[in-house]
Each structure stands twice: as structure tokens, then as C-alpha cells.
Design an enzyme around this catalytic site. Structure first.
Site, PDB file in Angstrom:
ATOM      1  N   GLY A  87       1.326  16.408   3.449  1.00  0.00           N
ATOM      2  CA  GLY A  87       2.653  15.872   3.188  1.00  0.00           C
ATOM      3  C   GLY A  87       2.824  15.244   1.821  1.00  0.00           C
ATOM      4  O   GLY A  87       3.887  14.693   1.524  1.00  0.00           O
TER       5      GLY A  87
ATOM      6  N   THR B  75       7.105  21.021   0.430  1.00  0.00           N
ATOM      7  CA  THR B  75       7.258  22.238   1.230  1.00  0.00           C
ATOM      8  C   THR B  75       8.754  22.453   1.460  1.00  0.00           C
ATOM      9  O   THR B  75       9.488  21.487   1.718  1.00  0.00           O
ATOM     10  CB  THR B  75       6.540  22.111   2.583  1.00  0.00           C
ATOM     11  OG1 THR B  75       5.132  22.093   2.365  1.00  0.00           O
ATOM     12  CG2 THR B  75       6.887  23.279   3.510  1.00  0.00           C
TER      13      THR B  75
ATOM     14  N   HIS C 292     -23.432 -14.303   6.466  1.00  0.00           N
ATOM     15  CA  HIS C 292     -23.416 -14.896   5.126  1.00  0.00           C
ATOM     16  C   HIS C 292     -22.036 -15.450   4.753  1.00  0.00           C
ATOM     17  O   HIS C 292     -21.914 -16.604   4.341  1.00  0.00           O
ATOM     18  CB  HIS C 292     -23.817 -13.838   4.085  1.00  0.00           C
ATOM     19  CG  HIS C 292     -25.144 -13.227   4.321  1.00  0.00           C
ATOM     20  ND1 HIS C 292     -26.319 -13.924   4.210  1.00  0.00           N
ATOM     21  CD2 HIS C 292     -25.492 -11.962   4.683  1.00  0.00           C
ATOM     22  CE1 HIS C 292     -27.330 -13.128   4.470  1.00  0.00           C
ATOM     23  NE2 HIS C 292     -26.860 -11.936   4.767  1.00  0.00           N
TER      24      HIS C 292
END
Length: 799
Positions: free
Chosen positions: A85, A89, A758
Site C-alpha cells: 500500500g 495502484t 538494570h
């Protein structure tokens, strides 16, 4: 050649016809039913011509009438970039004039904003991309849609997913309307919706055939015409699937847990780093009495927990053992696994416990922990003395001269361990002292209160590193304009050339230059090799102009608040529960003396990794000089056996490195990594129910007390990150290499982690609120969004 029929396309023509046309040509060669058509090639675009006469002739040969005009760029329908997309088209185009116009528009869509942004996101060079255009006869579709030959949501390879809608199927592709959705797993399905049972069976058979012939799961566009004939309009790889676990002989499902985030890593590990990391994690699990096979999936470390899940004894403690380092997301997934009948306990089945400590080891552990609790100051002295010894002993012997000598040294170091008692037991004592009071003080103290007591923790080597960098920055303020106006990479180059003013960086790197982001991966350059990230951090510190927000003051405030909170808590706890209160008070005070040492074990081990990396790069330089590698750091994309083959047998490893670098670069672009996988590719977390939260709120787990509101800063790579004072740091994960950013952050949001990992540990010690385990945080939150981090509620609210 400017125009070519799809039926005439041959293998290897993708550069001429683009990805979409090449895929259609492959389908035709496989004998699949594809609408007739032709391709206007990239050669026409390169020549700057619109071959109208050739297009007209090809169009006339199709019989005229309505056609579909579709882009077919050379960077389209790739294994890791579909461009679905992204480029244009046009459907139902009729007549030569409209056809020529549509072809031109498709070409121009190569440079549309969304296409440029997509290529940027996938690190695709704009100059390397060319555009072809596919023209095909329109199918008079009764129903159309897409077929995924693997479930694109869960990743399960034994399921196919079909989405269908009446007519051309644009509602499916564009997501603009209601569609019928079918999950095909091989079992019979009743006819319902827009597709019959026979059509679903046909689509399932097509999917199996295409996946087998094309060698990978496929995303297929299809249409049934008015006569019930199936046409294939496109087939391309599904680009979002995480790689499958390696095949085994076990016919039953197996479960794999991601281990990398324990070390604050979601990025792929280099092949050379993989073996070292495997040994670290295996040793860590062995200390808990568990033997687990660690495997490489998609360049990440996963542990096969199948036998533990089915072991009647081990499964009882499995979820609890995951609390410290793996976190709540992993725990939720494993709870789901343990409820799955496929992983029910088996009589007579016992997981291997090669790591179960014997009586002597258990006694040594007990003595070590009690000794540290009794005399924490002496334990700290012994620990830091041992780290200094390891740093000194990590240097390679001076007599190493040849690549073979260096390789022998690296192999010896890989097999060695730095788990000295002087380091291990004080760390364990500190972790126990921090973890137990929460259980002892239930009903007396809230979790946030205990987290506050654990803030501003002294004796943490990572905090000391951050504050040392702050002191360096303070001394460098006379060069503020230079350090802020020059790119970090350029500053690093100037430092290496010796043309930068003296700011004390050499002394900082002498102490901390063996560190880096993702530092447990041997393949990652250390700060001493490339100080670019350090200059980026210095720039962030220079932007702090409010004295009260200075990191050393923030840390001091967090420490003072912790001590005051501890005093009040101990008084209240002793009054309400005299015995438990005294024990909890003792443990919390010992936690403040010992829990900051948690980073010391990793810090010590990094000296050995630094020297191993240095020797490997020297071997790589020899191999590059001999034409067996392209450059010295290519060695990080080999394993030690492959290095030995190059060193001793002269094997050219350049092709291997090229292939692995391509995979590594692709995996670096992956934004999400499954917490746990089944052997059929199922992402277990994707199958969990999503908990309900207030509108605009994202659910996570509070890991450092407090609440803060500010603009978000989404950071995926701290090496060049800019973080303004007061911003909320949003990251996929963090390790010690990220922590200098905490000094200017108002809050922390991560997608993974555990409360004792951490990032949250350092966040508590700086007194900034943190919410961890927020799925897709870096996608759902955008830089500049105003967000509120509420650790007590475990939520991140986007305004």
C-alpha cells in the site's frame, strides 16, 4: 527493453521488472492462474521515456478493456519489506490515455512522502530504487481478498488466515470496510460468509502449495470471478513473522522464553557474541538449580523451558523464579503455558538438574551470604579488590604473536568463569536483603514505599560511572558551544586524532571504556573504540541548566529521601509487628549497603570480554590482510570454529559474513521481539487477553516509585539520542549503557524488563518513576506526546 509480457519473465529479472512483476512471473512459471498482463520496465524509467507505442501494442494484445495498473519497484515485495500500500495502484483503468496517465502516476509514487518514509524506516537507499509498472487484465471479481499461509498475528505456522469481501476486495486491502475472516487449521469448516467450504479448501491447498514451492510463508492476494474461477493476483513473503525455532525430533510442541532482555538487549546478537552469552545465561540458570538449552532464534537468545514446564517438581517454582530477572510479561506467558494441557506434568519425567548445588556449594553460599550481611563494608572491600584483580588479569600474555596463539587465548577465556565468591555472595546477599522485606511487611508497607527505600543506593558501579561523566561534563562547560554544536561522531573523530581540547575523557575511558550499549555482545564496539555515544551523553548533560536538576543533586535527594523513609518505616513496622519489623529493618539497612553491588558482577566480566574482543579484532586484521575477510570486524559474524577454519585451513569466510551481515541488518530493524514462542512459531503473548485500562492509558508494571508528567522522547538507540531535561524516556529496553540518559529524564517507560533489572534499579536510585513491561510503548507513544508515568498504578497515560 521497455515493455515485456508477464508470461515472458524469467528468474533473475527483478532489477528490470521490480518485485511485484518478478513475483507474478514466478507464479506463472509455477503454473498458477494469473491474469494476463505486461510490465513497463525500469529501463524505460531510467531512460526517462514513456513508451506509449509499446504500451498501446501490449494493451491491444490484452484485448483492451479495464486493466489494473500497479507499481512494481525494485525495493518491493522483498523478504523484509513488502511496501504494501505504500506505492500507487489504479483499478478499472480503461482506454489508452487513462492507462498512460496511470503508468506515470505509479512512477511518481516512488517519490511520494509515504514511500520515502518507508524506505528510510527500512534503511533502503533511495538512489538504488527504480520503478517498473505492472498492467494486468481486470478480474470481474465476485469475491476477493488475501490469504496468509501463516497466522500473521500469532505467528503460528500451522494456521492460515483468509480475509474476504464481496467484489474487488479493496475493503480487505485498504482496511476500509467489514470483511469475513477465516482461520484455517486443516479441520473441516462449514460454509459461511462470502466463501464456500469448497473455496476455503481450495485456498488452503493453494497456500500449502505456494509456501512449499516458494520456500517461505506467503501473503497472497486472490479473487474468484463470477464463474467461480480462482485467480492469483500477487504472492509475496510475509515480512513480519519472527523466525521459527530450530527444528527438533520432538513431535510435541516446545516452548522457548526470550532471555536477552535479562541483559537489557532486544537487538540481535552477533554470531561471535552468541556463544559467550549462552554460557553466561546457562551459568546463571545453573545457580538456580536449572539446566536449560539456550538457542539462537532470530539472533536472539531463547531458552527451551519445555522440560521444566512438564516436570512435576520444577513447574511449581518456575514462575516465581522468573520474577527477579525475567519480569511480569514473561511470568504471565509462563502461567498460560502451565495451564495448557499440552504442557501438563508427565509422570516419571524429570527435567535435568545439572546445576543443583551440592552440599559443599550450598554451605559455601550460606557462609558467603551471612558473612556479607554481618560485615557489609568488609564484603564490599573484598568485592572491589577482586574486580581490580580481574581487570589486571584480563590482559592477554605479551607473548601472543600469531593468529593461532590469539585464537587459543580466546577459546580459553570463553571457557573460563569470573564467578568468584568474593563477588557473587555479596551480590546475592544484597538481592535477598532487598527482596525479602516486601514479604515481611505485607499490610505494613506499600511496594512504592519499599522502592523509595531502595532509591539513591550507594556502591553501584553504573551510578558511579554516570556521575563521573557528569563531573567530566561540569569541567568541560568552557567548551559548551563546541560540544553542543558539533556532531558526536565528528567529536569522536577529533578525539582520536588528538585535535579536541582536553576535557578529561581519556581518564574516563581508562576506567569505563570497556562499557557500551549491548555490552554483553562481543561484536559491539566498546566506548574506548568509538566514544561517539559518550559525546552524545555529554551533550545531554550540558543541556541541564537548572542546578536543582543536576544529577548529583538528584541522586543525593533520592538517597536522603530513602534514609528518611527507612527510618519512618522501621518505627512503624516495629510498633505493628515487632519481630518482623526488626528483621525487615535490618535487611533494608543491609540492602542499602549491599544491593547497589548488583551491577558489579557484570562490570567485572566485561574486562574479560574487552580483551577477547581485542584479540579477535587482531585475528580479523590478519585474516583481512590474507584476503579471507573483507575487514577486521567481519570476524564478529563468525563463530570460533569458522575462525579456526580460516586461521588453520585458509578458508575464505567472506561469503558467510556477507550473508550474516544482511540477516543481522534486517533483524536490527525489527521493532518487536516475542517474549515466548512455541515451536510452531506462535507468539504466546499475542494470544493473551488484553487487560482493560482507562482510555488513553497503557498498562505496565510500576518499577520505581513516583509519578511524573512531561513530553515523551522515544529512543531506540542511545548512541546519538538527544534527551532534554524533564522529558520522559520511552525505550524498548535498557542496559547500563543507557543509564546516563536517566540523569536528565523525568521518568522511564520500557517495553520489557523486571523490577530488579538494570534499568529500573538505576531509575530507583536516581529517584525517577519507572513503568516497565508496556507492550509496544515505542510504537504507541510518539516523541512530543505529553505522558504521565504513574508507578503506583502501573500505567502510562498519553494526553
Amino acid at each position: 527493453m521497455h515493455v515485456i509480457a508477464l508470461s515472458e519473465l524469467a528468474d533473475g529479472m527483478a532489477d528490470l521488472v521490480g518485485g511485484k512483476a518478478a513475483g507474478l512471473g514466478a507464479l506463472i512459471r509455477l503454473g498458477e492462474r494469473v491474469p494476463a498482463g505486461f510490465c513497463v520496465t525500469t529501463a524505460a524509467q531510467a531512460a526517462g521515456v514513456l513508451p506509449a507505442a509499446e504500451i498501446e501494442a501490449a494493451y491491444r494484445q490484452l484485448g483492451g478493456g479495464p486493466v489494473a495498473v500497479r507499481s512494481s519497484a525494485t525495493a518491493e515485495d522483498l523478504p523484509d519489506a513488502s511496501f504494501a500500500g505504500i506505492q500507487d495502484t489504479f483499478l478499472g483503468v480503461t482506454g489508452l490515455a487513462d492507462l498512460l496517465s496511470a503508468v506515470e502516476k505509479c512512477r511518481h509514487s516512488l517519490h511520494a512522502d509515504r514511500a520515502v518514509a518507508y524506505r528510510d524506516a527500512h534503511d533502503i537507499d533511495h538512489g538504488s530504487v527504480r520503478m517498473a509498472v505492472v498492467v494486468q487484465r481486470m478480474v470481474d471479481a465476485a469475491v476477493a481478498g488475501v490469504l496468509f499461509t501463516a497466522n500473521p498475528v500469532t505467528g503460528r505456522r500451522t494456521e492460515m488466515v483468509v480475509e474476504a469481501a464481496a467484489g474487488l476486495g479493496t475493503a480487505v486491502v485498504d482496511g476500509a470496510g467489514d470483511v469475513d475472516r477465516y482461520v484455517l487449521d486443516g479441520s473441516p469448516r462449514p460454509a459461511q460468509g462470502s466463501l464456500t467450504a469448497a473455496q476455503l479448501d481450495e485456498l488452503h491447498a493453494v497456500g500449502e502449495r505456494l509456501q512449499r514451492r516458494l520456500g517461505a510463508p506467503q501473503d497472497v492476494e486472490w479473487a474468484y470471478d463470477r464463474q467461480g474461477v480462482l485467480w492469483l493476483l500477487q504472492s509475496r513473503p510475509i515480512t513480519t513473522l519472527f523466525p521459527l525455532p530450530p527444528a527438533t525430533d520432538d513431535p510435541e510442541p516446545r516452548v522457548y522464553l526470550e532471555f536477552g532482555h535479562v541483559q537489557g538487549m532486544l537487538r540481535p546478537v552477533t554470531p561471535m557474541g552468541m556463544s559467550t552469552l549462552k554460557s553466561v545465561i546457562v551459568a546463571m540458570l545453573a545457580s538456580l538449580g536449572l539446566r536449560v538449552e539456550v538457542t539462537d532464534i532470530g539472533g536472539r537468545l531463547y531458552g527451551d523451558l519445555t522440560d521444566l514446564a512438564r516436570d512435576p517438581s520444577a513447574r511449581k517454582r518456575l514462575v516465581k523464579l522468573m520474577a527477579v530477572d525475567f519480569g511480569p510479561r514473561a511470568q504471565a506467558v509462563m502461567e498460560r503455558v502451565l495451564d495448557d494441557p499440552r504442557f501438563a506434568p508427565r509422570r516419571g519425567r524429570r527435567a535435568e538438574r545439572g546445576g543443583t548445588p551440592d552440599a559443599r556449594t550450598a554451605l559455601r553460599a550460606l557462609i558467603g551470604v551471612l558473612r556479607a550481611l554481618a560485615r557489609p563494608a568488609a564484603a564490599r572491600t573484598r568485592l572491589f579488590r577482586e574486580i581490580d584483580r580481574l581487570a589486571a588479569d584480563s590482559a592477554a600474555p605479551a607473548e601472543l604473536r600469531t593468529a593461532a596463539d590469539r585464537l587459543q587465548f580466546v577459546r580459553h577465556e570463553e571457557a573460563s568463569s569470573s564467578g568468584a565468591d568474593a563477588i557473587v555472595w555479596p551480590i546475592v546477599a544484597g538481592m535477598l536483603a532487598a527482596a525479602l522485606p516486601g514479604h515481611l511487611l505485607k499490610g505494613v508497607a506499600e511496594r512504592d514505599e519499599i522502592d523509595t527505600v531502595l532509591g539513591g543506593m550507594p556502591h553501584n558501579v553504573t551510578i558511579e560511572m554516570d556521575l563521573a561523566l557528569w563531573r567530566l561534563t561540569e569541567r568541560a562547560r568552557e567548551h559548551r558551544d563546541l560540544l553542543l554544536s558539533t556532531a558526536p561522531g565528528e567529536l569522536a573523530d577529533r578525539y582520536r586524532r588528538g585535535t579536541l581540547p582536553e576535557i578529561g575523557l581519556a581518564a574516563f575511558l581508562d576506567r569505563y571504556g570497556h562499557r557500551a550499549v549491548a555490552e554483553v555482545d562481543l561484536g559491539v564496539p566498546r566506548w574506548a573504540e568509538d566514544p561517539t555515544p559518550v559525546f552524545a551523553m555529554i551533550a545531554n548533560y550540558l543541556r541541564v541548566t537548572d542546578p536543582e536538576q543536576a544529577p548529583d543533586r538528584r541522586f543525593a535527594r533520592a538517597a536522603a529521601t530513602a534514609e528518611a523513609t527507612l527510618d519512618r518505616l522501621v518505627v512503624r513496622a516495629r510498633r505493628r509487628r515487632p519481630v518482623r519489623g526488626r528483621i525487615a529493618g535490618f535487611l533494608l539497612r543491609r540492602a542499602r549497603s549491599l544491593a547497589g553491588l548488583r551491577e558489579a558482577g557484570k562490570f567485572a566480566g566485561l574486562y574479560r570480554l574487552r580483551e577477547m574482543r581485542r584479540q579477535l579484532l587482531l585475528i580479523g586484521a590478519d585474516l583481512a590482510d590474507g584476503g579471507l575477510l573483507a575487514r577486521p570486524d567481519d570476524i564478529m559474524f563468525l563463530n570460533l570454529e569458522e575462525v579456526a577454519a580460516a586461521v588453520h585451513q585458509g578458508v575464505d569466510q567472506r561469503p558467510t559474513v556477507v550473508a550474516r551481515r544482511a540477516v543481522h541488518e534486517r533483524e536490527l530493524r525489527r521493532r518487536t521481539v516475542p517474549v515466548a514462542l512455541l515451536s510452531d512459531g506462535t507468539d504466546l503473548e499475542a494470544a493473551l487477553p488484553v487487560p482493560a485500562v482507562a482510555s488513553g492509558a497503557l498498562r505496565g508494571v510500576g518499577a520505581a516509585a513516583g509519578a511524573a508528567t512531561g513530553p515523551a522522547r522515544v529512543v531506540r538507540d542511545p548512541a546519538t539520542a538527544r534527551l532534554e531535561p524533564g522529558e520522559i524516556l520511552v525505550a524498548p529496553t535498557t542496559d547500563p549503557g543507557w543509564t546516563p540518559l536517566f540523569l536528565t529524564a523525568a521518568g522511564l517507560v520500557t517495553e520489557t524488563g523486571a523490577v530488579m533489572a538494570h534499568g529500573p534499579t538505576v531509575a530507583r536510585e536516581y529517584g525517577i518513576p519507572a513503568v516497565i513491561c508496556v507492550p509496544d510503548a515505542t510504537r504507541l507513544i510518539r516523541t512530543g506526546d505529553i505522558v504521565t508515568v504513574d508507578a503506583a498504578a502501573g500505567t502510562v497515560t498519553v494526553r
